[in-house]
Design an enzyme around this catalytic site. Structure first.
Site, PDB file in Angstrom:
ATOM      1  N   HIS A  61      -3.194   9.879  -1.071  1.00  0.00           N
ATOM      2  CA  HIS A  61      -3.154   8.600  -1.854  1.00  0.00           C
ATOM      3  C   HIS A  61      -3.073   8.748  -3.392  1.00  0.00           C
ATOM      4  CE1 HIS A  61      -3.516   4.957   0.771  1.00  0.00           C
ATOM      5  NE2 HIS A  61      -4.100   6.120   1.790  1.00  0.00           N
ATOM      6  N   GLU A 106       0.848  -1.131   0.013  1.00  0.00           N
ATOM      7  CA  GLU A 106      -0.215  -0.124   0.031  1.00  0.00           C
ATOM      8  C   GLU A 106       0.813   1.165  -0.001  1.00  0.00           C
ATOM      9  OE1 GLU A 106      -3.459   2.444   2.832  1.00  0.00           O
ATOM     10  OE2 GLU A 106      -2.707   0.326   3.150  1.00  0.00           O
ATOM     11  N   ASP A 135       1.866 -15.100  12.831  1.00  0.00           N
ATOM     12  CA  ASP A 135       0.870 -15.669  12.113  1.00  0.00           C
ATOM     13  C   ASP A 135       0.004 -14.563  11.595  1.00  0.00           C
ATOM     14  OD1 ASP A 135      -1.405 -16.965  11.695  1.00  0.00           O
ATOM     15  OD2 ASP A 135      -1.138 -18.552  13.164  1.00  0.00           O
TER      16      ASP A 135
END
Length: 391
Positions: free
Chosen positions: A383, A88, A292
């Site tokens: 963004h 991202e 995990d």
């Protein structure tokens, strides 16, 4: 009906470069994909037993570094550079921005309050009275049950057993401490031994399921918000009003008002977290350090608290009540993941609380940055300018 060809395996040489290539060639023949990049890696397949099956190569994840961030914790103390694996755009830059605000404000204070890992078997009886009597027997025999459970592990310690009755069933929730391991498998093995001892020694025949789903393994639950699963860790900071304006182009009053609105929205939505985005930092840091990744589901839940102080500064705190992480065992010892933990001084035994404090501080930094970007109107434009791969 024709049965599809099975994936190549070899019991003696399954974790070798040759077998990995054989499986890639098999997949190329079946699908037409050459797997050119997947087959390029530097780690030795011999180190992978216990971490993966049918190994063919690696998925290369971009790794960036954010920081530095000043942490004044009980276990994490000093300035840290945070490895974040993500695809991202703007994420690493945003976390670095929040970390600068924290550091310029004197750093954040971090505290691990408590830590447990659970397994929750369910026992079934003929009626509710039998189930209630069984619960009393478990309480009376707790010391022996604990001894049996702890005989399966060198570091796991059974702290208590919570109980609930539903219809003719009795749900038990075994709460353990697990040292520097996340401990899901550890407590499963310990609880299995305890349950087998219970059914062998209880006077009334009973059946049980090792997980009655109240351990909420890799699922968010409000039970963990109250009772803790993994580590309950808190990161706090007092943000200076002038520093927030200098770096974020907004003030503490506006941010405090935004927190109130965000709290209301999160409450209406029934969200697991009321801050901007705890999962982003946790997931990126988890992938980088061999955690995990499914534990993000539980670990991202929490509470962002705020208080506007009389002098205009802003107190912010992130509470993560079910942060499940480890610095030993699992994927933490794999070569690149170990390197990332070493960047933080967090690999090996005795480092899990330190790592948990770093995770909480990272979440706090991300919330500061994104929250301010939304207030200042920079969220979408940032963004659009920096976060799109246009190739």
């Amino acid at each position: 009906m024709k049965v599809a060809d099975r994936i190549p395996r070899n019991g003696k040489t399954n974790y070798t470069h040759e077998m990995a290539k054989k499986r890639r060639d098999f997949l190329t023949e079946k699908t037409g994909e050459a797997l050119e990049h997947t087959g390029q890696f530097s780690i030795d397949p011999a180190c992978l037993p216990g971490n993966i099956e049918n190994f063919i190569g690696v998925v290369q994840m971009p790794l960036g570094v954010a920081g530095p961030i000043t942490i004044n914790g009980e276990h994490a103390q000093g300035d840290f550079y945070i490895p974040l694996a993500t695809t991202e755009g703007t994420l690493v830059a945003s976390y670095s921005r929040g970390m600068r605000v924290i550091s310029e404000s004197g750093g954040c204070k971090t505290t691990v309050v408590e830590q447990y890992m659970q397994r929750a078997p369910a026992f079934i009886f003929n009626d509710a009275q039998e189930a209630r009597a069984f619960g009393d027997w478990v309480k009376a025999n707790f010391d022996t049950i604990r001894e049996v459970a702890e005989s399966t592990t060198s570091i796991g310690k059974l702290v208590n057993i919570q109980q609930w009755s539903v219809a003719k069933m009795r749900y038990l929730r075994f709460n353990y401490t697990t040292g520097d391991a996340a401990g899901q498998n550890m407590v499963g093995k310990a609880t299995l031994a305890a349950c087998e001892w219970i059914i062998a020694n209880y006077q009334t025949p009973t059946r049980y399921l090792l997980s009655g789903n109240m351990d909420t393994d890799k699922k968010h639950s409000h039970l963990n918000m109250l009772g803790s699963r993994g580590k309950r860790v808190i990161a706090e900071v007092v943000i200076k009003r002038d520093i927030l304006m200098r770096y974020m182009h907004t003030d503490t009053v506006a941010m405090a008002r935004a927190c109130v609105m965000a709290n209301t929205g999160a409450m209406m939505a029934g969200a697991a977290y009321n801050g901007p985005h705890s999962a982003n930092g946790i997931a990126s840091l988890f992938i980088a350090t061999g955690q995990d990744e499914a534990n993000v589901v539980e670990s991202h839940a929490g509470i962002l608290s705020h208080e506007l102080l009389d002098n205009g500064d802003l107190y912010l705190a992130v509470t993560l009540p079910s942060l499940i992480c480890a610095t030993y065992g699992g994927g933490t010892g794999l070569p690149t993941q170990k390197e990332c933990l070493n960047l933080l001084g967090c690999y090996g035994k005795g480092k899990a609380n330190k790592f948990a404090e770093i995770v909480a501080a990272t979440v706090l930094a991300g919330d500061i940055s994104l929250g301010c970007a939304v207030i200042a109107g920079d969220w979408v434009t940032s963004h659009d300018k920096y976060g799109r791969n246009r190739d």
